[in-house]
Design a protein around this motif. Sequence first.
Motif, PDB file in Angstrom:
ATOM      1  N   PRO A   1      -7.351  23.314   3.695  1.00 15.91           N
ATOM      2  CA  PRO A   1      -6.239  24.111   4.946  1.00 15.91           C
ATOM      3  C   PRO A   1      -7.336  24.516   5.351  1.00 15.91           C
ATOM      4  O   PRO A   1      -6.877  24.722   6.930  1.00 15.91           O
ATOM      5  N   ASP A   2      -8.653  24.935   5.518  1.00 14.42           N
ATOM      6  CA  ASP A   2      -9.557  24.880   7.105  1.00 14.42           C
ATOM      7  C   ASP A   2      -9.811  23.843   7.348  1.00 14.42           C
ATOM      8  O   ASP A   2     -10.314  23.964   8.943  1.00 14.42           O
ATOM      9  N   ALA A   3     -10.163  22.728   7.327  1.00 11.02           N
ATOM     10  CA  ALA A   3     -10.361  21.231   7.736  1.00 11.02           C
ATOM     11  C   ALA A   3      -9.383  20.874   8.685  1.00 11.02           C
ATOM     12  O   ALA A   3      -7.503  20.466   8.054  1.00 11.02           O
ATOM     13  N   LEU A   4      -9.509  20.595   9.930  1.00 13.95           N
ATOM     14  CA  LEU A   4      -8.632  20.107  10.568  1.00 13.95           C
ATOM     15  C   LEU A   4      -8.091  18.860  10.522  1.00 13.95           C
ATOM     16  O   LEU A   4      -9.331  17.638  10.471  1.00 13.95           O
ATOM     17  N   THR A   5      -6.886  18.582   9.987  1.00 19.41           N
ATOM     18  CA  THR A   5      -6.566  17.092   9.734  1.00 19.41           C
ATOM     19  C   THR A   5      -5.549  16.578  10.518  1.00 19.41           C
ATOM     20  O   THR A   5      -4.204  17.274  10.423  1.00 19.41           O
ATOM     21  N   ILE A   6      -5.876  14.711  10.892  1.00 16.58           N
ATOM     22  CA  ILE A   6      -4.769  14.231  11.104  1.00 16.58           C
ATOM     23  C   ILE A   6      -4.307  13.061  11.328  1.00 16.58           C
ATOM     24  O   ILE A   6      -5.443  12.208  10.402  1.00 16.58           O
ATOM     25  N   GLY A   7      -3.193  12.049  11.554  1.00 16.70           N
ATOM     26  CA  GLY A   7      -3.000  10.808  10.690  1.00 16.70           C
ATOM     27  C   GLY A   7      -2.080  10.497  10.289  1.00 16.70           C
ATOM     28  O   GLY A   7      -1.418  11.195   9.392  1.00 16.70           O
ATOM     29  N   ALA A   8      -1.493   9.291  10.304  1.00 22.19           N
ATOM     30  CA  ALA A   8      -0.894   8.898   9.558  1.00 22.19           C
ATOM     31  C   ALA A   8      -0.915   8.432   8.180  1.00 22.19           C
ATOM     32  O   ALA A   8      -0.459   8.247   7.488  1.00 22.19           O
ATOM     33  N   SER A   9      -2.461   8.209   7.408  1.00 18.86           N
ATOM     34  CA  SER A   9      -2.863   7.469   6.511  1.00 18.86           C
ATOM     35  C   SER A   9      -1.929   8.311   5.051  1.00 18.86           C
ATOM     36  O   SER A   9      -1.638   7.905   4.091  1.00 18.86           O
ATOM     37  N   GLY A  10      -1.410  10.194   5.315  1.00 17.05           N
ATOM     38  CA  GLY A  10      -0.961  10.711   3.755  1.00 17.05           C
ATOM     39  C   GLY A  10       0.406   9.594   3.701  1.00 17.05           C
ATOM     40  O   GLY A  10       1.140   9.468   2.307  1.00 17.05           O
ATOM     41  N   ALA A  11       1.198   9.254   5.453  1.00 17.73           N
ATOM     42  CA  ALA A  11       2.819   8.952   4.596  1.00 17.73           C
ATOM     43  C   ALA A  11       2.593   7.598   4.233  1.00 17.73           C
ATOM     44  O   ALA A  11       2.989   6.901   3.757  1.00 17.73           O
ATOM     45  N   ILE A  12       1.701   6.994   5.034  1.00 17.12           N
ATOM     46  CA  ILE A  12       1.216   5.306   4.492  1.00 17.12           C
ATOM     47  C   ILE A  12       1.083   5.053   2.728  1.00 17.12           C
ATOM     48  O   ILE A  12       1.286   4.446   2.680  1.00 17.12           O
ATOM     49  N   PHE A  13      -0.160   6.543   1.881  1.00 20.69           N
ATOM     50  CA  PHE A  13      -0.216   6.192   1.568  1.00 20.69           C
ATOM     51  C   PHE A  13       1.106   6.336   0.039  1.00 20.69           C
ATOM     52  O   PHE A  13       1.617   5.664  -1.170  1.00 20.69           O
ATOM     53  N   GLY A  14       2.317   7.229   1.126  1.00 15.54           N
ATOM     54  CA  GLY A  14       3.738   6.916  -0.028  1.00 15.54           C
ATOM     55  C   GLY A  14       3.614   6.307  -0.090  1.00 15.54           C
ATOM     56  O   GLY A  14       4.962   5.513  -0.591  1.00 15.54           O
ATOM     57  N   LEU A  15       3.564   5.034   1.541  1.00 20.75           N
ATOM     58  CA  LEU A  15       4.565   3.327   1.071  1.00 20.75           C
ATOM     59  C   LEU A  15       4.180   2.766   0.526  1.00 20.75           C
ATOM     60  O   LEU A  15       4.374   1.742  -0.360  1.00 20.75           O
ATOM     61  N   PHE A  16       2.587   2.776  -0.485  1.00 16.62           N
ATOM     62  CA  PHE A  16       1.624   2.095  -1.358  1.00 16.62           C
ATOM     63  C   PHE A  16       2.783   1.886  -2.388  1.00 16.62           C
ATOM     64  O   PHE A  16       2.626   1.122  -3.114  1.00 16.62           O
TER      65      PHE A  16
ATOM     66  N   THR B   1       5.620   0.779  -2.822  1.00 17.21           N
ATOM     67  CA  THR B   1       5.255  -0.561  -2.960  1.00 17.21           C
ATOM     68  C   THR B   1       5.055  -1.480  -4.271  1.00 17.21           C
ATOM     69  O   THR B   1       5.401  -2.138  -4.595  1.00 17.21           O
ATOM     70  N   ALA B   2       4.677  -0.301  -5.216  1.00 18.31           N
ATOM     71  CA  ALA B   2       4.119  -0.742  -6.690  1.00 18.31           C
ATOM     72  C   ALA B   2       5.165  -0.127  -7.296  1.00 18.31           C
ATOM     73  O   ALA B   2       5.682  -1.198  -8.195  1.00 18.31           O
ATOM     74  N   VAL B   3       5.514   0.831  -7.090  1.00 14.72           N
ATOM     75  CA  VAL B   3       7.740   1.037  -7.769  1.00 14.72           C
ATOM     76  C   VAL B   3       8.277  -0.316  -7.887  1.00 14.72           C
ATOM     77  O   VAL B   3       9.171  -0.226  -9.183  1.00 14.72           O
ATOM     78  N   TYR B   4       8.278  -0.572  -6.053  1.00 12.18           N
ATOM     79  CA  TYR B   4       9.728  -1.629  -6.157  1.00 12.18           C
ATOM     80  C   TYR B   4       8.973  -2.808  -6.913  1.00 12.18           C
ATOM     81  O   TYR B   4       9.529  -3.473  -7.294  1.00 12.18           O
ATOM     82  N   MET B   5       7.088  -2.711  -6.770  1.00 13.45           N
ATOM     83  CA  MET B   5       7.019  -4.478  -7.269  1.00 13.45           C
ATOM     84  C   MET B   5       7.278  -4.977  -8.821  1.00 13.45           C
ATOM     85  O   MET B   5       7.239  -5.319  -9.719  1.00 13.45           O
ATOM     86  N   ARG B   6       6.741  -3.358  -9.414  1.00 17.65           N
ATOM     87  CA  ARG B   6       7.791  -2.969 -11.292  1.00 17.65           C
ATOM     88  C   ARG B   6       8.296  -2.969 -10.872  1.00 17.65           C
ATOM     89  O   ARG B   6       9.250  -4.108 -12.021  1.00 17.65           O
ATOM     90  N   ARG B   7       9.103  -2.256 -10.321  1.00 19.96           N
ATOM     91  CA  ARG B   7      10.729  -3.044 -11.035  1.00 19.96           C
ATOM     92  C   ARG B   7      11.387  -4.406 -10.872  1.00 19.96           C
ATOM     93  O   ARG B   7      12.288  -4.982 -11.177  1.00 19.96           O
ATOM     94  N   ALA B   8      10.648  -4.706  -9.823  1.00 24.45           N
ATOM     95  CA  ALA B   8      11.190  -6.667  -9.811  1.00 24.45           C
ATOM     96  C   ALA B   8      10.280  -7.367 -10.305  1.00 24.45           C
ATOM     97  O   ALA B   8      10.797  -8.475 -10.391  1.00 24.45           O
ATOM     98  N   ARG B   9      10.159  -6.672 -11.243  1.00 27.78           N
ATOM     99  CA  ARG B   9       8.626  -7.503 -12.366  1.00 27.78           C
ATOM    100  C   ARG B   9       7.823  -8.657 -11.717  1.00 27.78           C
ATOM    101  O   ARG B   9       7.486  -9.211 -12.226  1.00 27.78           O
ATOM    102  N   TYR B  10       7.424  -7.976 -10.825  1.00 24.65           N
ATOM    103  CA  TYR B  10       6.824  -9.229  -9.891  1.00 24.65           C
ATOM    104  C   TYR B  10       5.029  -8.692 -10.388  1.00 24.65           C
ATOM    105  O   TYR B  10       4.539  -8.095 -10.895  1.00 24.65           O
ATOM    106  N   ASP B  11       3.874  -9.827  -9.749  1.00 26.99           N
ATOM    107  CA  ASP B  11       3.030  -9.475 -10.266  1.00 26.99           C
ATOM    108  C   ASP B  11       2.063  -8.383  -9.820  1.00 26.99           C
ATOM    109  O   ASP B  11       1.656  -8.192  -8.172  1.00 26.99           O
ATOM    110  N   MET B  12       1.776  -7.953 -10.162  1.00 24.76           N
ATOM    111  CA  MET B  12       1.114  -6.782  -9.432  1.00 24.76           C
ATOM    112  C   MET B  12       0.261  -6.213  -8.938  1.00 24.76           C
ATOM    113  O   MET B  12      -0.549  -5.392  -8.595  1.00 24.76           O
TER     114      MET B  12
ATOM    115  N   THR C   1       5.697   7.467  -4.767  1.00 26.29           N
ATOM    116  CA  THR C   1       5.455   7.236  -5.930  1.00 26.29           C
ATOM    117  C   THR C   1       7.003   7.869  -6.967  1.00 26.29           C
ATOM    118  O   THR C   1       7.789   6.920  -6.693  1.00 26.29           O
ATOM    119  N   LEU C   2       7.207   8.950  -6.634  1.00 30.23           N
ATOM    120  CA  LEU C   2       8.343  10.131  -6.943  1.00 30.23           C
ATOM    121  C   LEU C   2       9.500   9.860  -6.802  1.00 30.23           C
ATOM    122  O   LEU C   2      10.588   9.512  -6.958  1.00 30.23           O
TER     123      LEU C   2
END
Length: 292
Positions: free
Chosen positions: A188-203, A206-217, A250-251
């Motif tokens: 909590p005491d570390a000043l944090t900025i950046g879109a990377s947290g949301a981008i990791f959610g997209l990662f 994407t893994a869930v989508y590829m698993r559902r579509a049965r792509y090479d993960m 992911t959830l």
Amino acid sequence: MDQPVCCYRHPDRETGIRCTRCERPICPACMVSASVGFQCPDCVAQANQSAHHTSQPRTVTGGRVGTGDPFLITKILIAVNVALWLVELAVGGSGAGTVSDHYGLYAVCGHDTFGHQVCGGAADGQWYRVITSAFLHERTNPLHIGFNMLTLWWIGAPLEQRIGRAHYLALYFVSALGASAAVLLLAPDALTIGASGAIFGLFGATAVYMRRARYDMRPILILLGLNILFSFTWSGVSWQAHVGGLVAGTLVAIGMLYAPRERRSAVQWGSAAAVLLASVAIIGVAVAQVTS
């Protein structure tokens, strides 16, 4: 004597033919040849409308494919991030005078010389920081925003096209909130900025989508593994935000992509709401710990 049967659209024309679907009387001018018998113009128009509705292309989440630019939301998100970074450059400043200090994420409490508790950031009721921090980047480090925006385009644009704008937007913001929750709970005491947290959610999504579509993960797992390794080994990187965003995204994606067809909408938006509420609850607990 029986009354003559007349066409429902032309009352002055007697007829002995009825629509095979609605059984209303129709004259030769209103008869539309069907596979069995004749149908009236209204039934034909209704059938055509139904066929058009069912044949409309759908995303993997069941939503209708939007018209226009398939990457619209991703482009808007990138534009907002870049615009705010330019604002940071223009405002400049140092220490507590920077845009990041005013809108970045942190929660601290201490005591003044009189023993009174003094709090700052989210601990001082500045809840907007849990979202605004996800759109800010280091103004003195172009690589920070450059790398994040390139990754957002590479990962986000294809995902937006596949799951649809509304689901994609919900996924992005819930992931950002999950990232903020993890930061406030673990650092909590570390000043944090950046879109990377949301981008990791997209990662994660994407893994869930590829698993559902049965792509090479293997490609997405290797890319995700490298980014996680980078998160824990590179100084100045908030691994807390990355892990929080990854778990939240992911959830949400599991709920969106594996929802049963008969209850698809309820499960999809219910799962997104559940992760959002859980993130808010964690934020509340984290801030309570700081202020206690």
